[in-house]
Design a protein around this motif. Structure first.
Motif, PDB file in Angstrom:
ATOM      1  N   PHE A 117     -46.580  75.901 -29.571  1.00 31.31           N
ATOM      2  CA  PHE A 117     -46.081  75.351 -28.346  1.00 31.31           C
ATOM      3  C   PHE A 117     -47.221  74.523 -27.859  1.00 31.31           C
ATOM      4  O   PHE A 117     -46.866  73.783 -26.927  1.00 31.31           O
ATOM      5  N   LYS A 152     -38.046  71.880 -22.173  1.00 32.82           N
ATOM      6  CA  LYS A 152     -39.251  71.332 -22.754  1.00 32.82           C
ATOM      7  C   LYS A 152     -40.580  71.630 -21.901  1.00 32.82           C
ATOM      8  O   LYS A 152     -40.490  71.536 -20.568  1.00 32.82           O
ATOM      9  N   ASP A 153     -41.687  72.112 -22.559  1.00 31.24           N
ATOM     10  CA  ASP A 153     -43.072  72.400 -21.855  1.00 31.24           C
ATOM     11  C   ASP A 153     -43.672  71.293 -21.235  1.00 31.24           C
ATOM     12  O   ASP A 153     -43.796  70.130 -21.695  1.00 31.24           O
ATOM     13  N   SER A 172     -40.109  76.434 -27.383  1.00 30.22           N
ATOM     14  CA  SER A 172     -41.054  76.074 -26.310  1.00 30.22           C
ATOM     15  C   SER A 172     -41.347  77.343 -25.425  1.00 30.22           C
ATOM     16  O   SER A 172     -40.834  78.442 -25.632  1.00 30.22           O
TER      17      SER A 172
END
Length: 218
Positions: free
Chosen positions: A139, A180-181, A109
């Motif tokens: 992403f 995690k984005d 990510s």
């Protein structure tokens, strides 16, 4: 002048080189065009000509990819992958740091990327250029990544400071939960905007042309 400037020895040498390169182009087209693009990477006009030749030869030239691109143009199956160093504002120092970090595994990510590379060398300008050039498209939307970039970089810097200060356990907990984005919910840029960014960062349109439909109709 021709008789003086291109004597027989000179002409014979060029003839041999022409024969050798013609052989390579005919028998190893992907390898040859990859080498040519790398050799001419500092000349936008020649790069454009080489990419047009790749199209004529039906050799796909793929956009830069943070998990697949090398420092220069490289072979990706039967295609040619755009090199990271050919993106404007992305120097060799930044690319080498990215490739070194990638040895531990692909980036998962944008957050993971920011946690694993040196923020002082791979700075905001480098990241913005990578995003705009499409190297981080896997992403998320470019619009959302650009909008959330400052927050993600600040978080990455904070976690890395904790790691460097010896708080490794806390770092592991933070890193594990924060790879995690989380981006703002924004609509992606229009195709014309994305192509304009591509032109700005690569020097030409790679994936498409804003007037491709009009040109095809002529």
């Amino acid at each position: 002048f021709q008789g003086y400037g291109f004597n027989k020895a000179h002409a014979a040498s060029y003839g041999i080189v022409s024969y050798q390169t013609s052989y390579l182009k005919a028998n190893y087209p992907v390898e040859y065009m990859t080498a040519l693009l790398t050799a001419e990477s500092g000349d936008t006009e020649k790069i454009v000509e080489a990419i047009e030749e790749c199209k004529r030869m039906k050799i796909p030239v793929l956009a830069p990819d943070i998990n697949k691109s090398d420092i220069n143009f490289s072979i990706d199956d039967k295609s040619i992958r755009f090199g990271l160093s050919a993106i404007k504002n992305v120097g060799d120092v930044a690319v080498n740091l990215i490739l070194k970090a990638r040895l531990a595994g692909e980036f998962l990510s944008l957050t993971d990327f920011c946690l694993r590379v040196d923020a002082s060398k791979v700075n905001k300008k480098v990241l913005e250029s990578l995003i705009k050039a499409g190297a981080l498209d896997q992403f998320g939307h470019r619009s959302a990544m650009l909008a959330g970039l400052d927050r993600i970089r600040e978080m990455g810097t904070s976690i890395n400071k904790m790691k460097n200060s010896g708080q490794s356990k806390l770092f592991e907990e933070e890193a594990g939960s924060e790879t995690k984005d989380t981006f703002p919910e924004l609509a992606e840029f229009e195709k014309a905007q994305k192509l304009a960014m591509e032109k700005e960062l690569l020097g030409f349109y790679l994936t498409d042309h804003p007037h491709a439909e009009k040109l095809a109709a002529l």
